[in-house]
Scaffold this active site. Sequence first.
Site, short mmCIF file in Angstrom:
data_model
loop_
_atom_site.label_atom_id
_atom_site.label_comp_id
_atom_site.label_asym_id
_atom_site.label_seq_id
_atom_site.Cartn_x
_atom_site.Cartn_y
_atom_site.Cartn_z
N MET A 88 0.80 -1.23 0.00
CA MET A 88 0.00 0.00 0.00
C MET A 88 0.83 1.28 0.00
O MET A 88 0.39 2.32 0.50
CB MET A 88 -0.95 0.00 1.21
CG MET A 88 -1.90 -1.18 1.23
SD MET A 88 -2.96 -1.22 -0.23
CE MET A 88 -4.10 0.08 0.19
N ARG A 89 2.03 1.20 -0.55
CA ARG A 89 2.87 2.41 -0.61
C ARG A 89 3.30 2.65 -2.05
O ARG A 89 3.54 1.69 -2.78
CB ARG A 89 4.12 2.24 0.24
CG ARG A 89 3.80 1.84 1.66
CD ARG A 89 4.36 2.81 2.65
NE ARG A 89 3.78 2.51 3.95
CZ ARG A 89 3.64 3.40 4.91
NH1 ARG A 89 4.04 4.63 4.73
NH2 ARG A 89 3.10 3.06 6.06
N ILE A 90 3.43 3.91 -2.40
CA ILE A 90 3.91 4.26 -3.73
C ILE A 90 5.44 4.17 -3.70
O ILE A 90 6.07 4.70 -2.77
CB ILE A 90 3.45 5.68 -4.12
CG1 ILE A 90 1.92 5.71 -4.16
CG2 ILE A 90 4.03 6.09 -5.47
CD1 ILE A 90 1.33 7.10 -4.37
N ASN A 97 3.27 -5.09 -10.38
CA ASN A 97 2.20 -4.79 -9.43
C ASN A 97 0.91 -5.40 -9.95
O ASN A 97 0.76 -5.61 -11.16
CB ASN A 97 2.05 -3.27 -9.29
CG ASN A 97 1.00 -2.90 -8.26
OD1 ASN A 97 0.91 -3.53 -7.19
ND2 ASN A 97 0.19 -1.90 -8.56
N HIS A 130 -3.34 -4.83 -9.73
CA HIS A 130 -4.32 -3.81 -9.37
C HIS A 130 -5.72 -4.33 -9.72
O HIS A 130 -5.93 -4.87 -10.82
CB HIS A 130 -4.01 -2.51 -10.13
CG HIS A 130 -4.96 -1.41 -9.80
ND1 HIS A 130 -4.83 -0.65 -8.65
CD2 HIS A 130 -6.07 -0.97 -10.43
CE1 HIS A 130 -5.82 0.22 -8.62
NE2 HIS A 130 -6.58 0.05 -9.68
N THR A 149 6.34 1.59 -12.72
CA THR A 149 7.23 2.67 -13.16
C THR A 149 6.97 3.88 -12.26
O THR A 149 6.14 3.81 -11.35
CB THR A 149 6.94 3.08 -14.62
OG1 THR A 149 5.62 3.63 -14.67
CG2 THR A 149 7.06 1.92 -15.58
C1 GRF Z 1 -5.62 -7.05 -4.25
O1 GRF Z 1 -6.95 -6.79 -4.69
C2 GRF Z 1 -4.62 -6.35 -5.13
O2 GRF Z 1 -5.01 -6.25 -6.46
C3 GRF Z 1 -4.57 -4.97 -4.52
O3 GRF Z 1 -4.67 -5.19 -3.14
C4 GRF Z 1 -5.34 -6.42 -2.89
C5 GRF Z 1 -4.42 -7.25 -2.07
O4 GRF Z 1 -4.99 -8.44 -1.64
N1 GRF Z 1 -3.38 -4.28 -4.94
P1 GRF Z 1 -4.12 -9.58 -1.00
O5 GRF Z 1 -3.35 -8.95 0.18
O6 GRF Z 1 -3.20 -10.10 -2.04
O7 GRF Z 1 -5.09 -10.60 -0.51
#
Ligand code: GRF
Length: 211
Positions: A95-97, A112, A114, A146
């Site tokens: 959860m960090r850029i 990554n 998403h 990136t």
């Molecule tokens: C996933 O939906 C992923 O795409 C997003 O954050 C969530 C992480 O879920 N970036 P987990 O920790 O892999 O269960």
Amino acid sequence: MGGEFRIGVLVSGRGSNLQSIIDACADGRVAGRVAVVVSDVEDAYALERARKHGIEAIYHAPGRLKTRLEPEREEALVALLKGRRVDLVCMAGFMRIIHEPLLTAFEGRIMNIHPSLLPAFSGLDVQRAAIDYGAKFSGCTVHFATADFDAGPIIRQVVVPIEDDDTPETLAASILQQEHRIYPEAIQLFIEGRLKVDGRRVLTLAKQGEP
Ligand code: GRF
């Protein structure tokens, strides 16, 4: 590539994508192994998952900033990953850029995942955003990381329909199933050297010996 292929996974939470990567390594769908898991959250369940599999699991304190690691902590993360001879860095719910030191040290070697069809719905709480917008489809995206947040070259995407009775939670669950499929696939293609980045496009090369 000499020796075993070593994956470093960055996490912040529950780690279901991490689990899908660990499982794919165990059953041979990914020809590598998770060498280290690093979390910016001390009690992330992902760390527990890693330990259960005998994988080194490290809490890496982020410092005082909210959306990124403090620059010296990011430097330390680079050293940590290099120290484990990591070939590919996979962000899986991290959860960090990320910024300069990491992007430069692992240029072209950071992925990554998403939970939307990028470039639609980047950022956070994107399942709710897609429903509220009235989109009929969402999905998930694996991309190279990136300096452009949520906007690196796209490796794989899967479309997931949005039903009238979907909630952010049910949609997240449907999307997650697909995430668990395409992240290991993307990693294996990378290991096989079959991802060719051409500007914004990532082309998939045929397997050797196949047309
Ligand atoms: C996933 O939906 C992923 O795409 C997003 O954050 C969530 C992480 O879920 N970036 P987990 O920790 O892999 O269960």
